[in-house]
Design a protein around this motif. Structure first.
Motif, PDB file in Angstrom:
ATOM      1  N   LYS A 169       0.827  -1.417   0.104  1.00  0.00           N
ATOM      2  CA  LYS A 169      -0.005  -0.007  -0.019  1.00  0.00           C
ATOM      3  C   LYS A 169       0.930   1.254  -0.106  1.00  0.00           C
ATOM      4  O   LYS A 169       0.682   2.134   0.848  1.00  0.00           O
ATOM      5  CB  LYS A 169      -0.907   0.122   1.333  1.00  0.00           C
ATOM      6  CG  LYS A 169      -1.954  -1.272   1.157  1.00  0.00           C
ATOM      7  CD  LYS A 169      -2.959  -0.845   2.358  1.00  0.00           C
ATOM      8  CE  LYS A 169      -3.988  -1.994   2.312  1.00  0.00           C
ATOM      9  NZ  LYS A 169      -4.942  -1.844   3.355  1.00  0.00           N
ATOM     10  N   CYS A 170       1.731   1.301  -0.966  1.00  0.00           N
ATOM     11  CA  CYS A 170       2.583   2.339  -0.938  1.00  0.00           C
ATOM     12  C   CYS A 170       2.528   3.223  -2.480  1.00  0.00           C
ATOM     13  O   CYS A 170       2.331   2.516  -3.562  1.00  0.00           O
ATOM     14  CB  CYS A 170       4.337   1.925  -1.052  1.00  0.00           C
ATOM     15  SG  CYS A 170       5.394   3.173  -1.193  1.00  0.00           S
ATOM     16  N   CYS A 171       2.331   4.731  -2.303  1.00  0.00           N
ATOM     17  CA  CYS A 171       2.148   5.284  -3.461  1.00  0.00           C
ATOM     18  C   CYS A 171       3.678   6.190  -3.615  1.00  0.00           C
ATOM     19  O   CYS A 171       4.339   6.188  -2.888  1.00  0.00           O
ATOM     20  CB  CYS A 171       1.037   6.122  -3.648  1.00  0.00           C
ATOM     21  SG  CYS A 171       1.101   7.467  -2.282  1.00  0.00           S
ATOM     22  N   VAL A 172       3.365   6.866  -4.756  1.00  0.00           N
ATOM     23  CA  VAL A 172       4.653   7.907  -5.131  1.00  0.00           C
ATOM     24  C   VAL A 172       4.280   9.257  -4.900  1.00  0.00           C
ATOM     25  O   VAL A 172       3.104   9.476  -5.572  1.00  0.00           O
ATOM     26  CB  VAL A 172       5.591   7.716  -6.180  1.00  0.00           C
ATOM     27  CG1 VAL A 172       6.464   8.705  -6.327  1.00  0.00           C
ATOM     28  CG2 VAL A 172       6.175   6.231  -5.996  1.00  0.00           C
ATOM     29  N   ILE A 173       4.631  10.175  -4.182  1.00  0.00           N
ATOM     30  CA  ILE A 173       4.381  11.692  -4.367  1.00  0.00           C
ATOM     31  C   ILE A 173       5.362  12.443  -4.931  1.00  0.00           C
ATOM     32  O   ILE A 173       6.629  12.272  -4.667  1.00  0.00           O
ATOM     33  CB  ILE A 173       4.159  12.159  -2.792  1.00  0.00           C
ATOM     34  CG1 ILE A 173       3.046  11.509  -1.997  1.00  0.00           C
ATOM     35  CG2 ILE A 173       4.095  13.682  -2.798  1.00  0.00           C
ATOM     36  CD1 ILE A 173       2.933  12.081  -0.518  1.00  0.00           C
ATOM     37  N   ILE A 174       5.076  13.182  -5.863  1.00  0.00           N
ATOM     38  CA  ILE A 174       5.984  14.076  -6.443  1.00  0.00           C
ATOM     39  C   ILE A 174       5.588  15.553  -6.478  1.00  0.00           C
ATOM     40  O   ILE A 174       4.795  15.931  -7.067  1.00  0.00           O
ATOM     41  CB  ILE A 174       5.735  13.770  -8.119  1.00  0.00           C
ATOM     42  CG1 ILE A 174       6.316  12.298  -8.430  1.00  0.00           C
ATOM     43  CG2 ILE A 174       7.091  14.802  -9.113  1.00  0.00           C
ATOM     44  CD1 ILE A 174       6.466  11.974 -10.018  1.00  0.00           C
TER      45      ILE A 174
END
Length: 398
Positions: free
Chosen positions: A14-19
């Motif tokens: 349950k990991c996303c990427v924030i930019i």
């Protein structure tokens, strides 16, 4: 080519990427496309960009977007991204800067480390090689400066505390309160994470400093001033609250006997270092530094590289039951040194604060008493620590 293995790992954890991005049009598209090779679970935070960023982002309409009408700072962008990620059900986020210095190809490094770790309350910071020729000298110095203060505030030694390429365990951090909004947020969050029990560590990553395309929005004077103010406040909190809190938690958990055996006698420090730590604690505990004794003993232990646990333990010689004796002895010794002949009963110390009428005698006597006690108890403890060390060696070799 999409990395299916990492894609599945990101989803299962349950990991996303924030930019977060602000006026980085030359590199933004490359960064987003690089991340898309690993996941579509991306949150882009447009921090009030005034260039062609909005036009570029039109090509990524299927991704999650947060847009500020005006620039609020990287801290606010990250905090907004964390909050949105939580509402979407994510437990972890990886943050990557949009200026092109980070390689999306390092995303698997973070995920593999998290997957392999038994402790999932883990915050990972990508450690850049700050010694390579392309790294600006001011960046290298700033990183070393930040590393030192992080060690002073947490006791944790890191190689890189300023890298924006990180993995955050947001479900473990959601109850922490943060107050900063600019670049200093990235310091506040890793310090408070460590204070709350999160494991903070570095992992090696690649880095690219291309001055032809990289745009830095770090303002040397303003941002360095904000960071310095934050570090000053965090150090004060460390000395007056965090260190005493951790000490009493450890003492409560282990019990007094086990605490003394393991953390004082059983410390790996040399007998000389332990004895000097005892002497420092005794000196500060008796001296008339009421109200700042904890700050003083921990600061001096830090400066002279002594055992902070031992120094703090023995500084508590000034516990309430001993205070009347310490004040009375200091007062009498001060009278002796000054050649004065003033007496009062010990109960007057508590009931009438008689000592305040003779403050000069008390202060001089207090420092003299602190010095004598520190020397005598320090020397005695040295021989005791030496004796315990010899006994342990004999038992180990038996």
């Amino acid at each position: 080519m999409k990395d299916i293995t990492t894609h599945h790992k990101l989803s299962s954890l349950k990991c996303c990427v924030i930019i977060p991005t602000f006026n980085n049009p030359k590199t933004l598209q490359r960064v987003i496309n690089g991340v898309l090779n690993y996941t579509e679970n991306i949150i882009i935070v447009n921090d009030g960009s005034t260039d062609t960023t909005s036009k570029i982002l039109e090509d990524y309409s299927l991704l999650e977007h947060i847009r500020f009408q005006e620039n609020k700072g990287k801290g606010q962008a990250l905090r907004a991204g964390f909050k949105h990620a939580e509402t979407l059900g994510y437990n972890y986020v990886i943050t990557i800067d949009s200026d092109g210095q980070h390689f999306p190809e390092d995303i698997p490094v973070f995920i593999d480390m998290l997957e392999a770790s038994e402790n999932k309350n883990l915050l990972l910071i990508g450690a850049r090689n700050m010694n390579q020729d392309s790294v600006p000298k001011k960046s290298s110095f700033g990183n070393k400066f930040s590393n030192f203060w992080y060690w002073a505030e947490t006791g944790i030694k890191l190689k890189d505390t300023q890298s924006g390429f990180r993995l955050y365990p947001i479900h473990y951090l959601k109850n922490l309160k943060f107050y900063t909004s600019k670049f200093e947020f990235e310091i506040e969050v890793i310090v408070k994470a460590a204070w709350s029990g999160t494991k903070v560590k570095n992992i090696p990553i690649q880095v690219l400093y291309d001055e032809n395309e990289r745009v830095s929005h770090f303002r040397p004077f303003k941002d360095f001033t904000r960071i310095s103010i934050l570090n000053t406040w965090l150090v004060i909190l460390t000395l007056i609250y965090i260190k005493p809190r951790d000490f009493f938690r450890k003492l409560k958990k282990k019990g007094f006997k086990r605490f003394i055996t393991e953390d004082v006698i059983g410390s790996n420090d040399s007998p000389q270092k332990k004895a000097l730590s005892v002497a420092l604690g005794i000196f500060i505990g008796i001296s008339p530094l009421w109200g700042i004794q904890t700050i003083a003993v921990l600061f001096l232990a830090l400066i002279f590289k002594l055992n902070k646990t031992i120094a703090f333990t023995f500084s508590n010689i000034s516990l309430p039951p001993f205070i009347p004796f310490i004040i009375f002895t200091s007062f009498q010794l001060g009278n002796f040194i000054l050649g004065e002949n003033v007496t009062f009963h010990i109960n007057e110390i508590v009931e009438n604060f008689e000592v305040l009428k003779h403050l000069k005698s008390y202060i001089i006597g207090s420092f003299a008493f602190a010095t004598l006690a520190a020397l005598s108890i320090g020397i005695l403890s040295y021989f005791l620590f030496l004796l315990f060390r010899k006994k342990n060696l004999i038992m180990t070799n038996a």
